[in-house]
Motif scaffolding. Sequence first.
Motif: not given
Length: 172
Positions: A102-104, A109-115, A136-142
């Motif tokens: 989940l950390a990875v 996903t955080g990097d992708q959302a920031l883009d 953006t929901a993907a890193p929130v979910a992780a």
Amino acid sequence: MRQLCDAIDRLNEWVGRLAALLILPSLLITMIEVVARYAFNSPTVWVNESVQILFGFYFLLGGGYTLLHGGHVRVDLLLLGLKPRARRRADVIGLVVTIFYLAVLLWFTGDQALDAIPSRERAESPWAPYIFPVLTAAPVAAALMLLQAVSLIVRAYVDPAHAVKPDSGVAG
């Protein structure tokens, strides 16, 4: 520590129940498509992607809830013969591996959302809906699942009565 675990549990319970409600608009939109297509011979271009986006939110944001309630797939057959203490250790080992994954996932996903956010990313389709909210929901979910995994590890040792019970698959 128990108060923090309780807060994480409540957050994932609330987010999971809210995400479950996304099934209702998905069903409504699908019914609209069926009526438009078969009653009026006028299919839509937006229904399929709308349902996919709603299901993306549903799937992503329900992960922490599912982890809280022991609903993710695991090999219980290997745990059945173990004593409760050994089961708890096996659960913790599995949760530690999950935390690394989940950390990875959170990182990428955080990097992708920031883009995706500044460009207000859209799908590459004729309808072209915005997809940056789902990205953006993907890193929130992780992050929610990561917090829930930590909560379960803490509970396994601090409050074993509320830890995931390997034999039942549900939180106590």
